[in-house]
Design a protein around this motif. Structure first.
Motif, PDB file in Angstrom:
ATOM      1  N   THR A   1     -28.282 -12.473  49.460  1.00 40.66           N
ATOM      2  CA  THR A   1     -27.787 -13.767  49.000  1.00 40.66           C
ATOM      3  C   THR A   1     -28.882 -14.821  49.094  1.00 40.66           C
ATOM      4  O   THR A   1     -29.064 -15.640  48.174  1.00 40.66           O
ATOM      5  CB  THR A   1     -26.568 -14.199  49.840  1.00 40.66           C
ATOM      6  OG1 THR A   1     -25.558 -13.197  49.738  1.00 40.66           O
ATOM      7  CG2 THR A   1     -26.019 -15.530  49.355  1.00 40.66           C
TER       8      THR A   1
ATOM      9  N   SER B   1     -31.257 -14.507  46.301  1.00 44.31           N
ATOM     10  CA  SER B   1     -30.742 -15.032  45.034  1.00 44.31           C
ATOM     11  C   SER B   1     -30.947 -16.536  44.935  1.00 44.31           C
ATOM     12  O   SER B   1     -31.092 -17.078  43.840  1.00 44.31           O
ATOM     13  CB  SER B   1     -29.260 -14.686  44.883  1.00 44.31           C
ATOM     14  OG  SER B   1     -28.470 -15.404  45.817  1.00 44.31           O
ATOM     15  N   HIS B   2     -30.986 -17.215  46.086  1.00 45.56           N
ATOM     16  CA  HIS B   2     -31.217 -18.670  46.082  1.00 45.56           C
ATOM     17  C   HIS B   2     -32.705 -19.009  46.079  1.00 45.56           C
ATOM     18  O   HIS B   2     -33.141 -19.942  45.397  1.00 45.56           O
ATOM     19  CB  HIS B   2     -30.540 -19.308  47.296  1.00 45.56           C
ATOM     20  CG  HIS B   2     -29.049 -19.326  47.225  1.00 45.56           C
ATOM     21  ND1 HIS B   2     -28.353 -20.111  46.336  1.00 45.56           N
ATOM     22  CD2 HIS B   2     -28.118 -18.622  47.936  1.00 45.56           C
ATOM     23  CE1 HIS B   2     -27.046 -19.921  46.498  1.00 45.56           C
ATOM     24  NE2 HIS B   2     -26.878 -19.015  47.469  1.00 45.56           N
TER      25      HIS B   2
ATOM     26  N   GLU C   1     -39.304 -21.132  49.808  1.00 49.19           N
ATOM     27  CA  GLU C   1     -38.711 -22.297  49.133  1.00 49.19           C
ATOM     28  C   GLU C   1     -39.802 -23.188  48.546  1.00 49.19           C
ATOM     29  O   GLU C   1     -39.738 -23.590  47.375  1.00 49.19           O
ATOM     30  CB  GLU C   1     -37.885 -23.117  50.132  1.00 49.19           C
ATOM     31  CG  GLU C   1     -36.505 -22.604  50.402  1.00 49.19           C
ATOM     32  CD  GLU C   1     -35.725 -23.568  51.288  1.00 49.19           C
ATOM     33  OE1 GLU C   1     -34.524 -23.711  51.076  1.00 49.19           O
ATOM     34  OE2 GLU C   1     -36.338 -24.192  52.197  1.00 49.19           O
TER      35      GLU C   1
ATOM     36  N   THR D   1     -37.646 -23.762  45.063  1.00 48.89           N
ATOM     37  CA  THR D   1     -36.204 -23.550  45.096  1.00 48.89           C
ATOM     38  C   THR D   1     -35.637 -24.100  46.397  1.00 48.89           C
ATOM     39  O   THR D   1     -36.387 -24.608  47.246  1.00 48.89           O
ATOM     40  CB  THR D   1     -35.873 -22.047  44.973  1.00 48.89           C
ATOM     41  OG1 THR D   1     -36.576 -21.331  45.994  1.00 48.89           O
ATOM     42  CG2 THR D   1     -36.285 -21.513  43.611  1.00 48.89           C
ATOM     43  N   LYS D   2     -34.322 -23.974  46.551  1.00 48.84           N
ATOM     44  CA  LYS D   2     -33.673 -24.504  47.747  1.00 48.84           C
ATOM     45  C   LYS D   2     -32.565 -23.558  48.189  1.00 48.84           C
ATOM     46  O   LYS D   2     -31.697 -23.188  47.400  1.00 48.84           O
ATOM     47  CB  LYS D   2     -33.076 -25.897  47.460  1.00 48.84           C
ATOM     48  CG  LYS D   2     -32.408 -26.544  48.655  1.00 48.84           C
ATOM     49  CD  LYS D   2     -33.411 -26.894  49.748  1.00 48.84           C
ATOM     50  CE  LYS D   2     -32.739 -27.601  50.923  1.00 48.84           C
ATOM     51  NZ  LYS D   2     -33.701 -27.864  52.026  1.00 48.84           N
ATOM     52  N   ILE D   3     -32.615 -23.151  49.452  1.00 46.53           N
ATOM     53  CA  ILE D   3     -31.541 -22.347  50.029  1.00 46.53           C
ATOM     54  C   ILE D   3     -30.473 -23.309  50.547  1.00 46.53           C
ATOM     55  O   ILE D   3     -30.778 -24.188  51.367  1.00 46.53           O
ATOM     56  CB  ILE D   3     -32.058 -21.478  51.187  1.00 46.53           C
ATOM     57  CG1 ILE D   3     -33.227 -20.611  50.740  1.00 46.53           C
ATOM     58  CG2 ILE D   3     -30.940 -20.608  51.742  1.00 46.53           C
ATOM     59  CD1 ILE D   3     -33.910 -19.864  51.877  1.00 46.53           C
ATOM     60  N   PRO D   4     -29.218 -23.186  50.095  1.00 41.68           N
ATOM     61  CA  PRO D   4     -28.164 -24.063  50.620  1.00 41.68           C
ATOM     62  C   PRO D   4     -28.085 -23.964  52.139  1.00 41.68           C
ATOM     63  O   PRO D   4     -28.225 -22.885  52.709  1.00 41.68           O
ATOM     64  CB  PRO D   4     -26.887 -23.517  49.952  1.00 41.68           C
ATOM     65  CG  PRO D   4     -27.371 -22.839  48.715  1.00 41.68           C
ATOM     66  CD  PRO D   4     -28.720 -22.268  49.063  1.00 41.68           C
TER      67      PRO D   4
END
Length: 560
Positions: A20, A23-24, A310, A315-318
């Motif tokens: 998961t 995917s982020h 990141e 990108t950014k991981i929640p």
């Protein structure tokens, strides 16, 4: 029932949390692409470490005894005067004996002695160097005739080093991390290669080849495992196979012509060994495996690595996903699982044994076909290049279909075809017919070998992935110890080597179908994940059954 569903969901969440996060952060972002390119030097080193010994220890086939009294004559006249007629079918002359003659009388008459009394070579050998156009360690040190076993001994010691190095660097990777193992294996390979240049006899040379053997194949596989752990499932097959096709395959194609261009075995060793020092930059450029860090409880460092992804990928991981990773890692992922845990588990133990058999077969068939390049009736360098040229198209084809047809079909199917082709090749004439069949068999075994490499990596849990993969690869090294002797069995019966390879392929292919399919499934994080994979996705497997008492205990644990 609700508790059972919730427990199953918790298991799946634990197994998929890193997928998961990928995917982020990006399954194949900028950082992963850089890591893929970073595999290039290690893929080249992988090819050089494995195959350079064939070019530094190749045996020129046209040689004869040295006679000091005739050294002032032209080499062809020396040979005609001193060499008896051949005793073996197919040899142009006796390579290991000379006339027991009065050489002053031979020089006076300029004709071979009338008596056919012969003696073994007493002053070494002369080499024509028409098939191998440079001196190798074999021709330089006279490892022919009664010393012909020295070359196979040195190669066997190389694979003994692979055995030791595979176990050691696999343990190192699972205990101290993938990056230290990558650095250590490449440095020891460089040291062993450079030291080979300064050897003078058999055992010092064999010891240096032992050191080089310790680097095979950890010098590449540690980077391979690490990169596979950072790419998403949709890209894993492409990265796994194209890295081998492009980088290892290119190294195979370059090496014979590099050897011809350099035409000096010592310089060839230096040119292929010194670049391994580039690994000293790895700790500054290559991130440690977040999967391994989390499995060892080093959560903060794992988070730092993910945040680096990141930044590079943009990108950014929640935050909730990252928090879930931290909590899950602290609760369930700290592990001291080892290979002993694998062998205590019946499903994983059986899968490990089957994978070892399949991998040993792939290794011995691949290595046997490569070593037979000298005896298939065509030029050694051209035959090696032609068989190596199958690497790129075969593995590219594998990358295109592996996620459609699965690991089991594409390991066992091509291996069975390679076995049939080898059996046919055993009974056709040498030259173009046999070389053509050998090339087709090599094409197929390339597919099986590379599918098996990825299959074994996906089958093993994170805590034992490096050491377990190393053990499987070590089994391949053990198998390749016998491949020089399989090739040597041609002296008993010319068809025997290909018959042995063909039968081995058919037997291993039938065993491989018993392994679980891993296509499209998350890589197991724990021993329990691995057991579930084997039970649920083998041909004869079935979903794990848990009795009422066990569910009751799990229910109480979950409620607590």
């Amino acid at each position: 029932m609700e508790v059972k569903e919730e427990l199953n969901k918790k298991k799946e969440d634990d197994g998929d949390i890193l997928e998961t996060i990928l995917s982020h952060v990006g399954e194949m972002g900028r950082y992963q692409k850089w890591l893929f390119v970073g595999m290039m030097p290690f893929g080249l080193f992988f090819a050089y470490v494995y195959f350079v010994q064939m070019f530094i220890a190749a045996t020129p086939q046209r040689h004869w005894c040295t006679v000091p009294e005739l050294q002032h004559l032209h080499w062809e006249l020396r040979r005609n005067l001193s060499v008896p007629a051949a005793t073996a079918v197919g040899d142009p002359w006796d390579k290991c004996s000379t006339f027991n003659a009065n050489w002053s009388q031979v020089l006076e008459n300029m004709a071979p002695p009338a008596l056919n009394s012969t003696v073994p070579c007493q002053y070494g050998w002369e080499f024509e160097l028409s098939d191998i156009p440079y001196h190798t360690v074999v021709s330089e040190r006279g490892w022919v005739c009664q010393n012909a076993g020295f070359g196979p001994i040195a190669q066997s010691v190389f694979f003994a080093g692979s055995f030791v190095g595979g176990l050691f660097f696999g343990w190192l990777a699972d205990t101290f991390g993938r990056v230290p193992a990558l650095v250590g294996s490449n440095i020891i390979g460089c040291v062993g290669g450079v030291a080979s240049v300064f050897t003078t006899g058999l055992w010092d040379f064999a010891f240096c080849r032992f050191l080089v053997g310790m680097a095979y194949d950890s010098c590449f596989m540690m980077m391979y495992i690490l990169v596979l752990e950072y790419v998403g499932p949709r890209h894993r097959t492409w990265v796994a196979n194209m890295s081998i096709a492009l980088f290892f395959g290119s190294g195979c194609l370059m090496l014979p012509w590099l050897a011809l261009w350099i035409a000096d075995w010592r310089q060839l060793v230096l040119v292929t060994s010194l670049p391994m020092l580039v690994v000293l930059a790895a700790p500054f450029l290559v991130p440690e495996s977040a999967r391994w860090l989390s499995s060892r409880g080093r959560i903060n460092r794992a988070v730092d690595v993910l945040k680096r992804f990141e930044r590079v990928n943009g990108t950014k991981i929640p935050q909730d996903v990252l928090d879930e990773f931290v909590v899950s890692s602290r609760q369930t992922r700290q592990t001291n699982e080892s290979l002993a845990s694998v062998f205590k588990s019946s499903p994983l133990r059986n899968a490990m044994i089957f994978m070892v058999i399949v991998y040993m077969a792939c290794a011995v068939i691949f290595d046997g076909l490569v070593r037979m390049s000298e005896g298939l009736g065509l030029d050694f360098f051209i035959t090696f290049t032609l068989t190596s040229a199958t690497e790129i198209p075969s593995v590219t084809l594998l990358a295109l279909v592996l996620d459609r047809w699965g690991r089991r079909v594409l390991t066992c199917g091509p291996m069975a075809i390679a076995g049939v082709l080898s059996l046919i090749a055993a009974f056709v004439p040498k030259g173009i017919p046999q070389v053509s069949l050998a090339i087709m068999a090599r094409f197929c075994i390339n597919m099986s070998y590379n599918a098996a490499i990825q299959w074994s990596t996906e089958l093993l849990p994170t805590g034992v992935r490096a050491s377990g993969t190393s053990l499987i690869h070590v089994s391949g090294y053990i198998a390749t110890v016998v491949s020089p002797f399989i090739v040597y069995s041609e002296r008993l019966w010319s068809s025997l080597p290909l018959l042995l390879l063909g039968v081995t392929a058919l037997v291993a292919a039938s065993i491989g179908v018993l392994l679980p399919e891993t296509m499209g499934r998350p890589m197991p994080q724990s021993i329990a994940d691995g057991e579930r994979l084997v039970r649920e996705h083998s041909l004869c497997g079935k979903p794990e059954e848990v009795d009422a008492e066990e569910w009751k205990n799990k229910e109480n644990s979950l409620i607590t």
